[in-house]
Each structure stands twice: as C-alpha cells, then as structure tokens.
Design a protein around this motif. Sequence first.
Motif, PDB file in Angstrom:
ATOM      1  N   ARG A 121       0.828  -1.206   0.000  1.00 10.61           N
ATOM      2  CA  ARG A 121       0.000   0.000   0.000  1.00 10.61           C
ATOM      3  C   ARG A 121       0.862   1.255   0.000  1.00 10.61           C
ATOM      4  O   ARG A 121       1.679   1.470   0.896  1.00 10.61           O
ATOM      5  N   ARG A 122       0.641   2.096  -0.988  1.00  8.40           N
ATOM      6  CA  ARG A 122       1.397   3.345  -1.136  1.00  8.40           C
ATOM      7  C   ARG A 122       1.127   4.293   0.031  1.00  8.40           C
ATOM      8  O   ARG A 122       2.058   4.938   0.536  1.00  8.40           O
ATOM      9  N   ASP A 123      -0.124   4.373   0.482  1.00 11.15           N
ATOM     10  CA  ASP A 123      -0.438   5.317   1.562  1.00 11.15           C
ATOM     11  C   ASP A 123       0.318   4.968   2.840  1.00 11.15           C
ATOM     12  O   ASP A 123       0.810   5.860   3.548  1.00 11.15           O
ATOM     13  N   LEU A 124       0.453   3.678   3.127  1.00  6.87           N
ATOM     14  CA  LEU A 124       1.188   3.277   4.330  1.00  6.87           C
ATOM     15  C   LEU A 124       2.684   3.541   4.171  1.00  6.87           C
ATOM     16  O   LEU A 124       3.360   3.909   5.144  1.00  6.87           O
ATOM     17  N   ALA A 125       3.208   3.349   2.972  1.00 12.51           N
ATOM     18  CA  ALA A 125       4.629   3.636   2.742  1.00 12.51           C
ATOM     19  C   ALA A 125       4.920   5.116   2.963  1.00 12.51           C
ATOM     20  O   ALA A 125       5.947   5.477   3.564  1.00 12.51           O
ATOM     21  N   ILE A 126       4.033   5.991   2.496  1.00 15.11           N
ATOM     22  CA  ILE A 126       4.213   7.429   2.699  1.00 15.11           C
ATOM     23  C   ILE A 126       4.114   7.758   4.190  1.00 15.11           C
ATOM     24  O   ILE A 126       4.896   8.558   4.717  1.00 15.11           O
ATOM     25  N   GLN A 127       3.153   7.135   4.879  1.00 15.07           N
ATOM     26  CA  GLN A 127       3.046   7.360   6.329  1.00 15.07           C
ATOM     27  C   GLN A 127       4.317   6.938   7.056  1.00 15.07           C
ATOM     28  O   GLN A 127       4.805   7.642   7.952  1.00 15.07           O
ATOM     29  N   ALA A 128       4.863   5.778   6.685  1.00 18.56           N
ATOM     30  CA  ALA A 128       6.075   5.290   7.339  1.00 18.56           C
ATOM     31  C   ALA A 128       7.218   6.277   7.171  1.00 18.56           C
ATOM     32  O   ALA A 128       7.972   6.540   8.115  1.00 18.56           O
ATOM     33  N   LEU A 129       7.361   6.836   5.991  1.00 20.57           N
ATOM     34  CA  LEU A 129       8.403   7.828   5.745  1.00 20.57           C
ATOM     35  C   LEU A 129       8.110   9.133   6.477  1.00 20.57           C
ATOM     36  O   LEU A 129       9.000   9.737   7.085  1.00 20.57           O
ATOM     37  N   ALA A 130       6.868   9.576   6.446  1.00 21.80           N
ATOM     38  CA  ALA A 130       6.508  10.853   7.069  1.00 21.80           C
ATOM     39  C   ALA A 130       6.687  10.810   8.589  1.00 21.80           C
ATOM     40  O   ALA A 130       6.957  11.839   9.222  1.00 21.80           O
ATOM     41  N   LEU A 131       6.539   9.630   9.177  1.00 18.07           N
ATOM     42  CA  LEU A 131       6.673   9.497  10.624  1.00 18.07           C
ATOM     43  C   LEU A 131       8.118   9.460  11.088  1.00 18.07           C
ATOM     44  O   LEU A 131       8.380   9.503  12.298  1.00 18.07           O
ATOM     45  N   ASP A 132       9.069   9.367  10.171  1.00 15.85           N
ATOM     46  CA  ASP A 132      10.470   9.349  10.586  1.00 15.85           C
ATOM     47  C   ASP A 132      10.919  10.753  10.963  1.00 15.85           C
ATOM     48  O   ASP A 132      10.661  11.709  10.228  1.00 15.85           O
ATOM     49  N   PRO A 133      11.600  10.909  12.102  1.00 24.15           N
ATOM     50  CA  PRO A 133      12.012  12.252  12.549  1.00 24.15           C
ATOM     51  C   PRO A 133      12.946  12.982  11.587  1.00 24.15           C
ATOM     52  O   PRO A 133      13.054  14.206  11.672  1.00 24.15           O
ATOM     53  N   LEU A 134      13.631  12.265  10.703  1.00 20.98           N
ATOM     54  CA  LEU A 134      14.526  12.934   9.755  1.00 20.98           C
ATOM     55  C   LEU A 134      13.787  13.517   8.559  1.00 20.98           C
ATOM     56  O   LEU A 134      14.361  14.298   7.801  1.00 20.98           O
ATOM     57  N   VAL A 135      12.517  13.140   8.366  1.00 20.31           N
ATOM     58  CA  VAL A 135      11.732  13.613   7.217  1.00 20.31           C
ATOM     59  C   VAL A 135      10.887  14.795   7.664  1.00 20.31           C
ATOM     60  O   VAL A 135      10.088  14.676   8.595  1.00 20.31           O
ATOM     61  N   PRO A 136      11.019  15.960   7.011  1.00 25.50           N
ATOM     62  CA  PRO A 136      10.388  17.177   7.544  1.00 25.50           C
ATOM     63  C   PRO A 136       8.884  17.268   7.369  1.00 25.50           C
ATOM     64  O   PRO A 136       8.217  17.931   8.173  1.00 25.50           O
ATOM     65  N   ASN A 137       8.316  16.624   6.336  1.00 20.88           N
ATOM     66  CA  ASN A 137       6.877  16.746   6.110  1.00 20.88           C
ATOM     67  C   ASN A 137       6.396  15.675   5.128  1.00 20.88           C
ATOM     68  O   ASN A 137       7.214  15.025   4.453  1.00 20.88           O
ATOM     69  N   PRO A 138       5.078  15.472   5.014  1.00 13.70           N
ATOM     70  CA  PRO A 138       4.545  14.430   4.127  1.00 13.70           C
ATOM     71  C   PRO A 138       4.889  14.629   2.651  1.00 13.70           C
ATOM     72  O   PRO A 138       5.038  13.643   1.926  1.00 13.70           O
ATOM     73  N   SER A 139       5.010  15.876   2.216  1.00 16.72           N
ATOM     74  CA  SER A 139       5.347  16.111   0.808  1.00 16.72           C
ATOM     75  C   SER A 139       6.735  15.568   0.483  1.00 16.72           C
ATOM     76  O   SER A 139       6.947  14.947  -0.566  1.00 16.72           O
TER      77      SER A 139
END
Length: 451
Positions: A408-426
């Motif tokens: 699922r693409r939406d979960l992959a984006i969530q996993a990345l967005a939840l990482d403290p090194l990633v500044p935002n969902p975009s």
Amino acid sequence: MDNSIVLIGAGSTVFTPGLMADLVASPVFSGWTVHLVDLVADAAETMARLGSRMAAERGADLTFVPHVDRREALPGARFVTTTVAVGGAAGWKADLEVPARFGIAQTVGDTVGPGGVLRALRHVPELVAIGEDIAELAPDAQLINYSNPLTANVRAVSAATPIKVIGLCHGTMHTLSKLAADLDVPRAEIHGVFAGINHLCWLLDLRQGTADLYPRLRELVDRRADGIDAPSTREEGVHLAVSAQLLQTFGRYPAPGDRHVGEFFGWYLRNADGTTVDDQRLPWGLQAGRDATIEYIDEKRDLWDVLHAQAAGSSPLPAKDNQEAERLVSIAEALVTGKDHVELAVNLPNRGKISNLPDDAVVEVPAVVGAAGITGLSVGALPAGIAAVLQSRIDQQEITVQAALTGRRDLAIQALALDPLVPNPSVAEAILDAGIQAHGARLQQFAAVTR
C-alpha cells in the motif's frame, strides 16, 4: 531434521567466510552439510569452493553445496540463516543517495531514517517469502536473521509465518568491549545488561563482580565527550558525543555507537538551528561514520577478487580473527548439545520481556540458549523516556512492515513521514517516488496509480 545448515544470501562477502571458518573450527558440526544459496551462481559456487578448501586444510568433516534455488536446499534443514541484501551494494547506496537529494543526510541508512524505510520495503517481502518456504519445507528449523533492517524483518516473519525466528547483531558486544577498555576492566570481568531494539539498545546495568561501574562510566563520559562540535571519529567509546548526550538526557548509555543511534533522533543529523546539513560536514562527530559506510559499500566489490583467489587456492586463507558469525555458531552449538549459555542480546518478540513495550514488538534483550531453545530474559520496565522513544519507533516500524506486506502506497508514505529525519509528508512522498525510480521493480508496487 537433517544435520544441515542453510545460508540464504551466501554472497555476503564478510559474513559467509566468517560463518564457514567458525563451522570448520567446531567439532559439533562434524558430518554436517552446509547449503549455500545465492541468486548469483558464481557467488554460491565460489563460497562452496572456499568452504571446501577451509575444511580440507583444517581437517574438518563438512560438506559445502552451492544452490541458486533455496527450495532445493531447505528440506529438513535444522538451521537457516539469512543475510540477503535485496538490490545489493548498489541498493544500499541508493538508500543513502535518494534522501540526500532532499537534504537528509544519514550515517548508515540500513535501519531507520528514510533509507531504512526504503530498505524495509524491499527486504520484508523477501524475508517473509523465505519464512513461508521454511514453514513448508523445514517447519522445525530455527531461522536466524542478520539482514537489516533487523527489527522490521524479524517482526514481519514472526507476524506472517509460524516459524521460529530470531535476529542477531554484534553491536552490543562491540560497545561492551569498548567500554571495558575505556574503564580499564578486563572484558571477561565486566557484565552488562542491554535492552531496547536493534541499533538503539540501552545499557541498563554495568558491573565488575558486585561493583556498580555506572558511576565511573558517567564520570568518564562527562570528562571525555564533546558536543555538537566534536571531532569526527570512527572509534567507539566514552568520547562519543551523541551517546554522551543521550546518557545525560535519558540516564542510560546507548549502543551500538553514534553512527547507528544518532539516526533514531531528529536533531543529530541537523545543524544546531534545525536546518539541514551538508552530508560532507556532519555535526556531532558523525562524518566519519557516514564516510565509513560509503567506503564499506564500495569495498564490497573489491572483496570478490580476494575471495575468488582464496577459493581457487592461489591466495592463503585468512586468519580466524573475530569472525562475524561466531555468535550464530555458539547458539547453534548450544541448541544441538543442550548446554545452556546466556547471550548478551537476541532480537525476538517481546512477550513481556520489556514490560512497558507491546507484547508483539521485536525487542533486543539477553537470552538463554540451550536445551529449551532460545528464551529471552525479562528486564522489567525501561525508564519512561527511553520507553517513549522506543514506542514511537515500534509504531513507525509496524506501519513500515504493513506497507511492505500489503504494497500500500499510503502506508509507505506514512512510514516515511513518521520518521524524525523527514520534515513533512510532501518530502516523504517525493522520497518514495525517487526511491521507486532508483530501485525499479523492487518497489514498483508502491507507484502512484495514474488514471
């Protein structure tokens, strides 16, 4: 069960020679067969020739058999070890280079951070497929996984298959040895208790006999460690700046070294004002850690020339020294002989071993290995701040595992967005799309659907 060991990912240039040397040196495995599986036939065949040479020169009764199809190797196996690297060295390098395009520097990129997420999205499906084959062809086998991200991989296999699985990592052992040296205490006399998750495991207790060494450790860290402007270093020990601040902040010393633990937090790979950093000038003394990772990735190609020569008999065999597979062989020996011993750190489902973390989370704790199998030891509750840090990572990694299992693409984006090194969902979505482009078919299931 047969007296056989299956190594999947036999093209591992450091681990496989170490495993074979340790097995050759152990009388427990006399008469056993070692099945070496790799998708690249030359890798499996070269390792089999090297193993056969080791056995012949050292008088060991071991048979080494190469395979490209793991299903040929698995039936009846007693132990299965995984060291797979989906995408190989080039894939690992891409896991560092893709986030760097968006101003995100990482020191290792194989466990957490956006690189760790991209790696999990590739590795989890492969590890689960291996687990399903083991369940069918060798249901009583013990799977011992070394592939990173270790926590996510073990969690996925334990959630999706019924097999016995643990993960092994040498990080806590290396940390304890370095601390013993800094404290000027013989390694054999120092006793440590670690608990946490892989690559962020906390030293709960440190003793020489009954003497508490933690006060001396705190004093040494306060005296020797620097801060954000610390000089770049590849040496582990009490001088490390990130580990020092984490000890001061959370009350316990983390393992295994700054290049790993620093990636779990949102502030060490940024400037003091929170802005992005140049990945050639990392703060907190971390630059050498990133440099070492890049060098290690690049050196993997050169090691094959040495291994081919050793397998052909035109180059001497390496001396046995601190082999990376040593703990695996010790664990297998204990399971075969029934002679119990305690392992410093094993990764397995929690089931109450850390009382304030979820039961189904994969944690790194001490374990007894022997006649009763592999039994994790309870360490009670972790300090609240440490538990909060680990809980947030466990939650993120659970979403990562579900993304990898479902595509699922939406979960992959969530996993990345939840990482403290990633500044935002975009940025998270942009990293995923760049990762899909870099890794091709291995991540294609996460591509956006166009209508």
